[in-house]
Design a protein around this motif. Structure first.
Motif, mmCIF file in Angstrom:
data_model
loop_
_atom_site.group_PDB
_atom_site.id
_atom_site.type_symbol
_atom_site.label_atom_id
_atom_site.label_comp_id
_atom_site.label_asym_id
_atom_site.label_seq_id
_atom_site.Cartn_x
_atom_site.Cartn_y
_atom_site.Cartn_z
ATOM 1 N N TRP A 2 0.830 -1.204 0.000
ATOM 2 C CA TRP A 2 0.000 0.000 0.000
ATOM 3 C C TRP A 2 0.867 1.259 0.000
ATOM 4 O O TRP A 2 0.489 2.286 -0.563
ATOM 5 C CB TRP A 2 -0.926 -0.001 1.205
ATOM 6 C CG TRP A 2 -2.025 -1.018 1.100
ATOM 7 C CD1 TRP A 2 -2.166 -2.158 1.831
ATOM 8 C CD2 TRP A 2 -3.127 -0.998 0.180
ATOM 9 N NE1 TRP A 2 -3.280 -2.855 1.428
ATOM 10 C CE2 TRP A 2 -3.901 -2.158 0.426
ATOM 11 C CE3 TRP A 2 -3.537 -0.119 -0.815
ATOM 12 C CZ2 TRP A 2 -5.057 -2.456 -0.294
ATOM 13 C CZ3 TRP A 2 -4.690 -0.411 -1.528
ATOM 14 C CH2 TRP A 2 -5.431 -1.559 -1.267
ATOM 15 N N GLY B 173 -5.013 4.938 -1.762
ATOM 16 C CA GLY B 173 -5.089 3.668 -1.055
ATOM 17 C C GLY B 173 -6.259 3.598 -0.099
ATOM 18 O O GLY B 173 -6.953 2.573 0.003
ATOM 19 N N ALA B 174 -6.519 4.693 0.607
ATOM 20 C CA ALA B 174 -7.641 4.722 1.551
ATOM 21 C C ALA B 174 -8.972 4.578 0.818
ATOM 22 O O ALA B 174 -9.880 3.862 1.283
ATOM 23 C CB ALA B 174 -7.599 6.016 2.350
ATOM 24 N N ARG C 99 -9.381 0.877 -0.398
ATOM 25 C CA ARG C 99 -9.693 -0.060 0.684
ATOM 26 C C ARG C 99 -11.122 0.130 1.192
ATOM 27 O O ARG C 99 -11.775 -0.835 1.596
ATOM 28 C CB ARG C 99 -8.689 0.114 1.822
ATOM 29 C CG ARG C 99 -7.372 -0.616 1.541
ATOM 30 C CD ARG C 99 -6.361 -0.426 2.647
ATOM 31 N NE ARG C 99 -5.712 0.878 2.546
ATOM 32 C CZ ARG C 99 -4.646 1.241 3.246
ATOM 33 N NH1 ARG C 99 -4.121 0.394 4.128
ATOM 34 N NH2 ARG C 99 -4.101 2.435 3.095
ATOM 35 N N HIS D 276 -13.347 -1.083 -2.098
ATOM 36 C CA HIS D 276 -13.148 -2.470 -2.544
ATOM 37 C C HIS D 276 -12.422 -3.260 -1.450
ATOM 38 O O HIS D 276 -11.247 -3.612 -1.597
ATOM 39 C CB HIS D 276 -12.342 -2.510 -3.845
ATOM 40 C CG HIS D 276 -12.903 -1.665 -4.948
ATOM 41 N ND1 HIS D 276 -14.015 -2.032 -5.679
ATOM 42 C CD2 HIS D 276 -12.504 -0.462 -5.440
ATOM 43 C CE1 HIS D 276 -14.281 -1.100 -6.573
ATOM 44 N NE2 HIS D 276 -13.380 -0.140 -6.452
ATOM 45 N N PRO D 277 -13.091 -3.552 -0.355
ATOM 46 C CA PRO D 277 -12.432 -4.295 0.734
ATOM 47 C C PRO D 277 -11.892 -5.632 0.225
ATOM 48 O O PRO D 277 -12.567 -6.346 -0.515
ATOM 49 C CB PRO D 277 -13.563 -4.499 1.754
ATOM 50 C CG PRO D 277 -14.576 -3.450 1.432
ATOM 51 C CD PRO D 277 -14.494 -3.233 -0.035
ATOM 52 N N PRO E 179 -6.202 -6.241 -3.201
ATOM 53 C CA PRO E 179 -4.817 -6.005 -2.795
ATOM 54 C C PRO E 179 -4.205 -4.809 -3.514
ATOM 55 O O PRO E 179 -4.714 -4.361 -4.549
ATOM 56 C CB PRO E 179 -4.113 -7.302 -3.201
ATOM 57 C CG PRO E 179 -4.875 -7.758 -4.403
ATOM 58 C CD PRO E 179 -6.309 -7.380 -4.125
ATOM 59 N N PRO E 180 -3.098 -4.285 -3.010
ATOM 60 C CA PRO E 180 -2.441 -3.159 -3.685
ATOM 61 C C PRO E 180 -1.969 -3.501 -5.095
ATOM 62 O O PRO E 180 -1.825 -2.603 -5.920
ATOM 63 C CB PRO E 180 -1.266 -2.822 -2.761
ATOM 64 C CG PRO E 180 -1.095 -4.001 -1.871
ATOM 65 C CD PRO E 180 -2.439 -4.634 -1.750
#
Length: 238
Positions: free
Chosen positions: A164, A172-173, A176, A179-180, A183-184
């Motif tokens: 991240w 990134g926030a 997340r 889209h929980p 991955p990065p």
């Protein structure tokens, strides 16, 4: 009569502001980003320099408005094309976004150059301005396309080592939250997809493909089909 007069003045002011922005893009197309100046626009419109400053106090105010307007129009266009496809058609939504991007860029080459190509000398964009908001929408939209494709793409990209911290904290926030579990590596894939969409298109708009390719559109389409295939998606029938 008072309200009618006020409304007429507001309409005339809005029309003049739009004409200023149109001429700014025209001047940029003819002379590059250096050609954008309030005095040059005033001469083109037959206005005094003082009159045009009543619409935009500085050149940077004009450029900020232009970037926001152009970028928002682009994002509205590609989002509408994407959303015209069914929600479960990941390949179709990806290709619709890409084709709409190319169509828009060919119709608005000066706008494309303004937001993705030639920097305006000395211009410093304000934080959180309309251009930044539209850019965030574009980035979020691309990540969303990759999120839709991720169930198919993750096996081919399982060795990615992105963290991240490799990406902007704000982006990134948002990812997340929206889209929980994504991955990065998916952000990296979205940025790579963005690069593939823009690469051939930029070559075309800057005149590098026309001497060597009879049909740049076919090249772009093939590149986008290859992109979809690399994500494990089955492209729709032609």
């Amino acid at each position: 009569m008072g309200n009618e007069t006020l409304n007429r003045r507001e309409r005339l002011r809005a029309e003049t502001a739009r004409e200023i922005r149109t001429i700014a893009l025209k001047l940029m197309g003819e002379g590059g980003p250096d050609a954008i100046s309030l005095r040059a626009i005033a001469r083109e419109m037959g206005m005094t320099a003082g009159a045009i400053y009543g619409y935009y106090a500085t050149r940077d105010d004009l450029v900020t408005t232009l970037i926001g307007e152009v970028y928002t129009d682009l994002v509205d266009t590609v989002e509408a094309a994407r959303d015209a496809r069914p929600a479960d058609d990941a390949a179709g939504r990806l290709l619709a976004w890409a084709e709409a991007l190319r169509t828009w860029a060919l119709a608005n080459p000066q706008g494309f150059r303004l937001i993705y190509g030639d920097a305006v000398p000395g211009y410093r964009p304000p934080e959180g301005g309309p251009g930044a908001l539209a850019r965030g929408r574009a980035c979020d939209g691309l990540v969303g396309l990759i999120a839709d494709a991720w169930p198919h793409a993750r096996a081919a990209h399982r060795h990615d080592r992105h963290q991240w911290s490799d990406f902007g904290e704000e982006l990134g926030a948002r990812v997340r939250a929206e889209h929980p579990g994504l991955p990065p590596a998916a952000i990296a894939l979205a940025l790579r997809a963005w690069g593939r969409m823009h690469g051939l298109l930029a070559l075309e708009l800057y005149g590098h493909l026309s001497p060597v390719a009879a049909d740049p559109g076919a090249l772009y389409r093939d590149e986008m089909l290859d992109l979809a295939g690399s994500l494990g998606l089955e492209p729709p029938a032609a």
